[in-house]
Structure formats: structure tokens, C-alpha cells
Scaffold this active site. Sequence first.
Site, PDB file in Angstrom:
ATOM      1  N   GLU A 182      42.599 -53.745   9.368  1.00 48.98           N
ATOM      2  CA  GLU A 182      42.482 -54.962   9.657  1.00 48.98           C
ATOM      3  C   GLU A 182      43.931 -55.919   9.587  1.00 48.98           C
ATOM      4  O   GLU A 182      44.248 -56.543  10.614  1.00 48.98           O
ATOM      5  CB  GLU A 182      41.625 -56.010   8.837  1.00 48.98           C
ATOM      6  CG  GLU A 182      40.219 -55.623   8.823  1.00 48.98           C
ATOM      7  CD  GLU A 182      39.373 -56.081  10.187  1.00 48.98           C
ATOM      8  OE1 GLU A 182      39.961 -56.858  10.716  1.00 48.98           O
ATOM      9  OE2 GLU A 182      38.340 -55.412  10.513  1.00 48.98           O
ATOM     10  N   GLU A 196      33.103 -57.028   8.387  1.00 45.09           N
ATOM     11  CA  GLU A 196      32.556 -58.272   8.693  1.00 45.09           C
ATOM     12  C   GLU A 196      33.016 -59.385   8.086  1.00 45.09           C
ATOM     13  O   GLU A 196      33.547 -60.404   8.484  1.00 45.09           O
ATOM     14  CB  GLU A 196      30.952 -58.329   8.471  1.00 45.09           C
ATOM     15  CG  GLU A 196      30.356 -57.451   9.475  1.00 45.09           C
ATOM     16  CD  GLU A 196      30.336 -57.629  10.913  1.00 45.09           C
ATOM     17  OE1 GLU A 196      31.503 -57.992  11.352  1.00 45.09           O
ATOM     18  OE2 GLU A 196      29.368 -57.583  11.658  1.00 45.09           O
ATOM     19  N   ASP A 244      39.970 -56.674  20.833  1.00 42.48           N
ATOM     20  CA  ASP A 244      38.605 -56.612  20.027  1.00 42.48           C
ATOM     21  C   ASP A 244      37.518 -56.336  20.922  1.00 42.48           C
ATOM     22  O   ASP A 244      36.502 -55.835  20.192  1.00 42.48           O
ATOM     23  CB  ASP A 244      38.824 -58.296  19.222  1.00 42.48           C
ATOM     24  CG  ASP A 244      37.980 -57.901  17.969  1.00 42.48           C
ATOM     25  OD1 ASP A 244      37.978 -57.081  17.156  1.00 42.48           O
ATOM     26  OD2 ASP A 244      37.109 -58.714  17.636  1.00 42.48           O
ATOM     27  N   GLU A 256      27.281 -60.505  21.215  1.00 47.73           N
ATOM     28  CA  GLU A 256      28.586 -60.424  21.051  1.00 47.73           C
ATOM     29  C   GLU A 256      29.486 -59.798  22.184  1.00 47.73           C
ATOM     30  O   GLU A 256      30.357 -60.239  22.618  1.00 47.73           O
ATOM     31  CB  GLU A 256      28.925 -59.663  19.652  1.00 47.73           C
ATOM     32  CG  GLU A 256      30.544 -60.064  19.117  1.00 47.73           C
ATOM     33  CD  GLU A 256      30.526 -59.580  17.721  1.00 47.73           C
ATOM     34  OE1 GLU A 256      29.669 -60.211  16.896  1.00 47.73           O
ATOM     35  OE2 GLU A 256      31.444 -58.960  17.211  1.00 47.73           O
TER      36      GLU A 256
HETATM   37  C1  LIG Z   1      38.931 -55.698  14.240  1.00 48.30           C
HETATM   38  C2  LIG Z   1      37.548 -56.276  13.935  1.00 48.30           C
HETATM   39  N1  LIG Z   1      37.227 -56.470  12.655  1.00 48.30           N
HETATM   40  C3  LIG Z   1      36.128 -56.991  12.430  1.00 48.30           C
HETATM   41  C4  LIG Z   1      35.318 -57.590  13.328  1.00 48.30           C
HETATM   42  C5  LIG Z   1      33.911 -58.310  12.958  1.00 48.30           C
HETATM   43  O1  LIG Z   1      32.981 -57.831  13.718  1.00 48.30           O
HETATM   44  C6  LIG Z   1      35.876 -57.454  14.849  1.00 48.30           C
HETATM   45  N2  LIG Z   1      35.050 -58.036  15.750  1.00 48.30           N
HETATM   46  N3  LIG Z   1      37.038 -56.842  14.946  1.00 48.30           N
END
Ligand SMILES: Cc1ncc(CO)c(N)n1
Length: 224
Positions: free
Chosen positions: A213, A143, A51, A91
Site C-alpha cells: 500500500e 480494505e 487503482d 466500484e
Molecule cells: C491499492 C488499493 N488498496 C485498497 C483498496 C480498497 O479497495 C483499493 N481500491 N486499492
Amino acid sequence: MDGGGVDTGTTAAWMEKHRQMYERATRHPFTVSIRDGTVDMSAFKRWLSQDYLFVREFVAFIASVLLKCCKQEDSSDMEIILGGVASISDEISWFKNEATRWGVNLASVSPLKANLEYHRFLQSFTEPEVSYVVAVTTFWIIETVYQDSFGFCIQDGNRTPPELLGTCQRWGSAGFRQYCQSLQSIVDRCLANAPADAVKSAEEAFIRVLELEIGFWEMSSSQS
Ligand SMILES: Cc1ncc(CO)c(N)n1
């Protein structure tokens, strides 16, 4: 028009129409295992490192949404989108801290297949031909999947391990939920004024995000 107004628009209709897929994305066994306290920590670390790479790609994506927004005749959404740009800096720092905490070396991570596929999708938005309404719809649902997934991990009855609560708060907090709702109001307003072909493209992007996702959670849990 609205009192919060997020339950009545096109986006709510899509969430209903594609409910099964929406739930596969937001109640995935990986995030549900965080909530249940049964999460495999090697999967969590894989998610964390993948991520981080995703978020680095996401910066350019949000910048492209911002750029499309600024080119609109009415650029009043700009401040909301700009808020997203501002918080991504925090972030990235968060990911670095969290990686240190879990002993994950971010410098040696390479993107796995599902992540690369998501990168390619995000990169396609830098084309000026992609409309603002499609881009902002995509931003909102990306999001929202995280907001809903991690929000569930801190709702009543959770057994989320205390050391993962910070992660869940990051996307599950009331503040982030509000941010997603602001985006949703923007999307519904844009869709209400968009031509039918743009609405169709936005719905396709919405579905594509849900697929990506789901693929991202699968990759995190099983390294596929
Ligand atoms: C895969 C993914 N989807 C959504 C977000 C939301 O910011 C993230 N950080 N990573």
C-alpha cells in the site's frame, strides 16, 4: 463476547506492534495532501487510473477469498464476503464515471511497477494451498488501509477539495467502516482458532499489504 469487539483481538495487537508502518500506509503524504487540499491533480489522476486496474485484479482476489470461505466447515462468514463481491461491481462503474469526469482514458492505462507487484501478490491467493485465515486477513487489511486513509480526509479539520469528497466518502464512510469492522471480527475469530504457523503467515501477509500500500501511494505521487 464483544461489544463491537474489534479492539481486543490479535488484529488490534498487530496494528499496535506495526504502528509505524501502519501509519506510513494510512497517513501517507499523498492522502494527507488530499485532506490538506494541496493534492497534485496529476497524481490524483494517476492514482485513479492505477487503482482502476488494481480493482479489476481485486475482483479475482475477493472471489478466491469467497471460495475459500465456502469450503470452510462453518461458512457463516459467507454473506459478509459476498457483500464485498457485490459492491465491487458498483466500484468498477464508479471508477469509469470518475475517469470520464477527470478526462482520464482508462483504455490506455498500463499498470506501473508497484501496481504489478501488488497484482502478483493478489494472484498468489488463488492457490488452494493458501488458507482462508491468511486470505481473509489480507482482505481485511487491504480494505482497512483505504478506510483509514480516506476516512481521515473527511474527519474534522479537513480541507479536502469538494470535488474529491466523493472519492473520500467511497472508502471513508461510516458504512464502509462498519464493513471493515465486520471483516476484522471475522479475522480475529479465525486467528483465535488457527494454528500458530497460520497466524504467523497471516501476520506476514498483513505486513506485506502495508508495504504494498505504501508502494502504491508512492507510485501515485511520483510515478516510480
Ligand atoms: C491499492 C488499493 N488498496 C485498497 C483498496 C480498497 O479497495 C483499493 N481500491 N486499492
